[in-house]
Design a protein around this motif. Structure first.
Motif, PDB file in Angstrom:
ATOM      1  N   TYR A   1       0.799  -1.147  -0.023  1.00 41.04           N
ATOM      2  CA  TYR A   1      -0.077   0.113  -0.011  1.00 41.04           C
ATOM      3  C   TYR A   1       0.739   1.307   0.029  1.00 41.04           C
ATOM      4  O   TYR A   1       0.665   2.179  -0.681  1.00 41.04           O
ATOM      5  N   CYS A   2       1.846   1.327   0.711  1.00 45.25           N
ATOM      6  CA  CYS A   2       2.609   2.534   0.918  1.00 45.25           C
ATOM      7  C   CYS A   2       3.511   2.616  -0.510  1.00 45.25           C
ATOM      8  O   CYS A   2       3.622   3.959  -0.989  1.00 45.25           O
ATOM      9  N   GLN A   3       3.881   1.666  -0.800  1.00 48.90           N
ATOM     10  CA  GLN A   3       4.572   1.831  -2.218  1.00 48.90           C
ATOM     11  C   GLN A   3       3.592   2.180  -3.413  1.00 48.90           C
ATOM     12  O   GLN A   3       4.373   2.976  -4.184  1.00 48.90           O
ATOM     13  N   CYS A   4       2.536   1.792  -3.399  1.00 51.06           N
ATOM     14  CA  CYS A   4       1.371   2.417  -4.328  1.00 51.06           C
ATOM     15  C   CYS A   4       1.417   3.906  -4.108  1.00 51.06           C
ATOM     16  O   CYS A   4       1.367   4.616  -5.252  1.00 51.06           O
ATOM     17  N   GLN A   5       1.117   4.353  -3.093  1.00 52.67           N
ATOM     18  CA  GLN A   5       0.975   5.713  -2.652  1.00 52.67           C
ATOM     19  C   GLN A   5       2.173   6.292  -3.138  1.00 52.67           C
ATOM     20  O   GLN A   5       2.031   7.660  -3.508  1.00 52.67           O
ATOM     21  N   LYS A   6       3.412   5.882  -2.682  1.00 51.48           N
ATOM     22  CA  LYS A   6       4.571   6.930  -3.163  1.00 51.48           C
ATOM     23  C   LYS A   6       4.814   6.811  -4.639  1.00 51.48           C
ATOM     24  O   LYS A   6       5.014   7.866  -5.226  1.00 51.48           O
ATOM     25  N   THR A   7       4.663   5.913  -5.519  1.00 53.61           N
ATOM     26  CA  THR A   7       4.489   5.948  -6.883  1.00 53.61           C
ATOM     27  C   THR A   7       3.644   7.023  -7.327  1.00 53.61           C
ATOM     28  O   THR A   7       3.975   7.769  -8.054  1.00 53.61           O
ATOM     29  N   ALA A   8       2.491   7.076  -6.738  1.00 60.49           N
ATOM     30  CA  ALA A   8       1.183   7.829  -7.281  1.00 60.49           C
ATOM     31  C   ALA A   8       1.808   9.621  -6.781  1.00 60.49           C
ATOM     32  O   ALA A   8       1.807  10.246  -7.625  1.00 60.49           O
ATOM     33  N   ARG A   9       2.439   9.676  -5.571  1.00 58.20           N
ATOM     34  CA  ARG A   9       2.913  10.885  -5.259  1.00 58.20           C
ATOM     35  C   ARG A   9       3.820  11.509  -6.223  1.00 58.20           C
ATOM     36  O   ARG A   9       4.143  12.524  -6.555  1.00 58.20           O
ATOM     37  N   LEU A  10       5.012  10.741  -6.512  1.00 56.90           N
ATOM     38  CA  LEU A  10       5.921  10.921  -7.430  1.00 56.90           C
ATOM     39  C   LEU A  10       5.379  11.342  -8.600  1.00 56.90           C
ATOM     40  O   LEU A  10       6.028  12.156  -9.458  1.00 56.90           O
ATOM     41  N   LEU A  11       4.345  10.626  -9.369  1.00 55.96           N
ATOM     42  CA  LEU A  11       3.736  10.909 -10.534  1.00 55.96           C
ATOM     43  C   LEU A  11       3.094  12.211 -10.432  1.00 55.96           C
ATOM     44  O   LEU A  11       3.213  12.968 -11.514  1.00 55.96           O
ATOM     45  N   ARG A  12       2.286  12.308  -9.546  1.00 52.12           N
ATOM     46  CA  ARG A  12       1.910  13.744  -9.373  1.00 52.12           C
ATOM     47  C   ARG A  12       2.679  14.860  -9.306  1.00 52.12           C
ATOM     48  O   ARG A  12       2.565  15.894 -10.072  1.00 52.12           O
ATOM     49  N   GLU A  13       3.639  14.543  -8.693  1.00 52.90           N
ATOM     50  CA  GLU A  13       5.047  15.687  -8.802  1.00 52.90           C
ATOM     51  C   GLU A  13       5.596  15.963 -10.051  1.00 52.90           C
ATOM     52  O   GLU A  13       5.719  17.104 -10.529  1.00 52.90           O
ATOM     53  N   ARG A  14       5.636  14.736 -10.931  1.00 51.98           N
ATOM     54  CA  ARG A  14       6.423  14.756 -12.136  1.00 51.98           C
ATOM     55  C   ARG A  14       5.153  15.325 -13.019  1.00 51.98           C
ATOM     56  O   ARG A  14       5.731  16.339 -14.059  1.00 51.98           O
ATOM     57  N   LEU A  15       4.081  15.144 -12.903  1.00 53.24           N
ATOM     58  CA  LEU A  15       2.939  15.912 -13.870  1.00 53.24           C
ATOM     59  C   LEU A  15       2.564  17.217 -13.443  1.00 53.24           C
ATOM     60  O   LEU A  15       1.948  17.899 -14.372  1.00 53.24           O
ATOM     61  N   GLY A  16       2.845  17.637 -12.107  1.00 51.02           N
ATOM     62  CA  GLY A  16       2.222  18.976 -11.602  1.00 51.02           C
ATOM     63  C   GLY A  16       0.825  18.666 -11.240  1.00 51.02           C
ATOM     64  O   GLY A  16       0.238  19.961 -11.595  1.00 51.02           O
ATOM     65  N   TRP A  17       0.570  17.443 -11.061  1.00 52.11           N
ATOM     66  CA  TRP A  17      -1.127  17.326 -10.697  1.00 52.11           C
ATOM     67  C   TRP A  17      -1.502  17.292  -9.104  1.00 52.11           C
ATOM     68  O   TRP A  17      -0.445  17.053  -8.304  1.00 52.11           O
ATOM     69  N   SER A  18      -2.712  17.473  -8.890  1.00 54.08           N
ATOM     70  CA  SER A  18      -3.093  17.462  -7.540  1.00 54.08           C
ATOM     71  C   SER A  18      -3.612  16.243  -7.060  1.00 54.08           C
ATOM     72  O   SER A  18      -3.840  15.277  -7.916  1.00 54.08           O
ATOM     73  N   LYS A  19      -3.938  15.911  -5.857  1.00 53.30           N
ATOM     74  CA  LYS A  19      -4.404  14.589  -5.773  1.00 53.30           C
ATOM     75  C   LYS A  19      -5.788  14.291  -5.879  1.00 53.30           C
ATOM     76  O   LYS A  19      -6.253  13.286  -6.133  1.00 53.30           O
ATOM     77  N   GLU A  20      -6.645  15.553  -5.989  1.00 47.37           N
ATOM     78  CA  GLU A  20      -7.865  15.472  -6.788  1.00 47.37           C
ATOM     79  C   GLU A  20      -7.989  15.014  -8.374  1.00 47.37           C
ATOM     80  O   GLU A  20      -8.807  14.213  -8.982  1.00 47.37           O
ATOM     81  N   LYS A  21      -6.820  15.421  -8.921  1.00 45.64           N
ATOM     82  CA  LYS A  21      -6.693  14.937 -10.455  1.00 45.64           C
ATOM     83  C   LYS A  21      -6.242  13.731 -10.567  1.00 45.64           C
ATOM     84  O   LYS A  21      -6.909  13.122 -11.573  1.00 45.64           O
ATOM     85  N   LEU A  22      -5.213  13.331  -9.788  1.00 48.43           N
ATOM     86  CA  LEU A  22      -4.890  11.798  -9.982  1.00 48.43           C
ATOM     87  C   LEU A  22      -4.948  11.007  -8.721  1.00 48.43           C
ATOM     88  O   LEU A  22      -4.426  11.327  -7.610  1.00 48.43           O
ATOM     89  N   GLN A  23      -5.987  10.243  -8.642  1.00 47.21           N
ATOM     90  CA  GLN A  23      -6.550   9.414  -7.295  1.00 47.21           C
ATOM     91  C   GLN A  23      -6.000   8.118  -7.463  1.00 47.21           C
ATOM     92  O   GLN A  23      -6.058   7.228  -8.450  1.00 47.21           O
TER      93      GLN A  23
END
Length: 343
Positions: A227-249
């Motif tokens: 679970y933690c590794q999935c969340q980290k992947t998503a966080r890094l992807l958001r940062e890379r794309l410049g997206w919010s948590k609402e945009k990439l869930q």
């Protein structure tokens, strides 16, 4: 001085000095027929890493109900996404392609032999490790093709690899590839595939779901880092794309059985987004190296249908990295790093 060491009669010549790379994915049935599906599901669902319930409780359910009812249903689902040209699942097609492309990328290292296997079904891990050893591989790198670690995926591949060693008199040295959920090359490749795919649409999604395969919540409670590794992947992807948590869930799919799994659930989220008035969504599966039943049928098929049924208008599934140039660049960079000191 003569060599007095006797050599056994008819002793085969021994190849040596090679380094093996074994790419391993989850598995695939040999066909969509009942017998093939039952054989595959039996191997999968008797794995103690996958189903951690007591055998006394689980086996009567498995052999009394599941293996009599599920093969037909799952076989029909596979028929919808079967690679008719090669008469095999796309998971098998992509995994073979990945191994062949990986071999080409190591053409400058003739000592490296690349092969592929499946944890469930054919070709088995043991059979390909034997084949690599017979080709002279004294060292083997086993690569479970899962960016995020879970006991039910990565660990069971490693279990089988080490189990194969138990039957070998002359064991090769063995390395296993760790998870690469936060590897910059992996995050960059996901971002590039999302950007390219969305750029080809004539509409922009309001929400993009990063749908990962689920695991029972009890596995997470016992210490599984998935679970933690999935969340980290998503966080890094958001940062890379410049997206919010609402945009990439982040959501989790493919649950079965009565117990609670990791949430939020992908199917429920897709329904709710549509019911709440969201008209345009896209879904990517960052935890899958190759498109398979769970991405092509469950997401591109079922989830799209559910979204439209509940009022959504535009739905797009973003393909996995598969054997694309950026996908292969990720796998190759991981392999080269893990082979350090061996080649």
């Amino acid at each position: 001085m003569s060599d007095t060491t006797a050599k056994p009669a008819n002793h085969p010549s021994i190849s040596h000095g090679k380094v093996g790379v074994l790419l391993v994915n989850l598995g695939t049935p040999d066909g969509t027929d009942y017998a093939s599906m039952r054989r595959y599901l039996k191997e999968f669902l008797t794995d103690r890493r996958v189903i951690e319930w007591s055998r006394f409780f689980w086996y009567p359910i498995l052999f009394g109900i599941v293996l009599n009812t599920r093969p037909g249903k799952v076989g029909k689902a596979y028929e919808l996404i079967w690679n008719e040209e090669k008469n095999e699942s796309f998971l098998r097609t992509y995994t073979r392609n990945q191994a062949e492309l990986m071999a080409k990328s190591f053409a400058g290292h003739p000592e490296v032999v690349v092969d592929w296997a499946m944890r469930y079904g054919q070709p088995s891990i043991a059979s390909r490790m034997d084949a690599l050893q017979q080709q002279g591989c004294e060292r083997i790198l086993v690569f479970p093709l899962y960016p995020q670690y879970a006991a039910a995926t990565t660990a069971t591949v490693n279990d089988k690899a080490f189990e194969a060693l138990l039957k070998m008199r002359w064991q090769p040295a063995l390395r296993t590839v760790p998870p690469y959920h936060d590897d910059p090359a992996y995050v960059d490749a996901l971002a590039e595939s999302i950007t390219r795919h969305l750029g080809g649409l004539d509409w922009e999604p309001e929400v993009v779901l990063a749908s990962f395969h689920g695991i029972p919540k009890s596995y997470f409670d016992k210490g599984d880092p998935y679970y933690c590794q999935c969340q980290k992947t998503a966080r890094l992807l958001r940062e890379r794309l410049g997206w919010s948590k609402e945009k990439l869930q982040v959501t989790f799919q493919s649950r079965f059985g009565p117990e609670e799994w990791l949430q939020p659930y992908t199917d429920k989220t897709v329904e709710k987004l549509a019911q709440d008035g969201v008209k345009r969504i896209a879904v990517i599966n960052p935890g899958f190296v190759s498109d398979c039943l769970e991405t092509l049928e469950e997401i591109a098929g079922q989830a799209a249908e559910s979204f439209h049924h509940n009022g959504g208008e535009k739905f797009s599934h973003i393909p996995c990295l598969n054997d694309s140039p950026e996908g292969m660049a990720v796998l190759e960079s991981v392999v080269r790093r893990e082979l350090a000191g061996w080649i």
